[in-house]
Design a protein around this motif. Structure first.
Motif: not given
Length: 186
Positions: A43-69
């Motif tokens: 994602a473009d983050y303050y002008g730099a292309r940054t991997p999402i996993h470095q910007m947020a916590t990614i979890s899969a609380p349910e089999p059909r749902l991802l949550v990005v915080q």
């Protein structure tokens, strides 16, 4: 370079090949939510292309749902946009604090398309493994020409190169079959 170094280099390269193949397979969508789906998305983050996993916590609380915080709420819009623009076909739901990403059921046509894609990726990695084998065999031939290796030793080392390559190709094949089953499972 010694013959043992050639064999060690081959083994290291084949391990890298299998590892890269496994990472690529993890990014391919199945009907089940997996945090690996979002690897490789930037994602473009303050002008730099940054991997999402470095910007947020990614979890899969349910089999059909991802949550990005996101760690920083300012990056929420950028993450949402990056996911929408990716080729995953996912639509995140933004509640102002987190993104909820429902994973829809795959259609039969899409499943078959994904299986073809997975097979193509597997073939690319098989070609890579064979290229590593070819390089190792050429180095061994070169060593025989320069009298650094006897022909008997070359034959013994060639057998080792073939067995290592065959083991790598088997691992790729097993991973391919497992991923095909995951994609085709309803």
């Amino acid at each position: 370079m010694t013959a043992q170094e050639v064999l060690d280099d081959l083994k290291r390269e084949l391990e890298k090949t299998v590892g890269a193949f496994s990472r690529d397979l993890a990014r391919i969508r199945t009907s089940r939510a997996s945090t690996a789906l979002l690897e490789g998305i930037h994602a473009d983050y303050y002008g730099a292309r940054t991997p999402i996993h470095q910007m947020a916590t990614i979890s899969a609380p349910e089999p059909r749902l991802l949550v990005v915080q996101p760690y920083d709420k300012a990056g929420l819009q950028a993450i949402e946009r990056a996911i929408q623009q990716s080729d995953l076909g996912l639509n995140p739901l933004n509640d102002g604090k987190i993104l909820r990403i429902p994973i829809p059921e795959l259609t039969e046509e899409r499943r078959r398309e994904l299986v073809r894609h997975v097979r193509k990726i597997a073939e690319d990695f098989r070609v890579s493994a064979r290229a590593h084998r070819r390089d190792a065999l050429e180095l061994l031939k070169e060593m025989v020409k320069e009298k650094d290796l006897t022909e008997d030793d070359e034959r013994r080392h060639k057998e080792k190169v073939e067995s290592d390559t065959h083991a790598c190709l088997d691992r790729i094949e097993k991973a391919l079959k497992k991923k095909e089953e995951e994609v085709l499972a309803v």
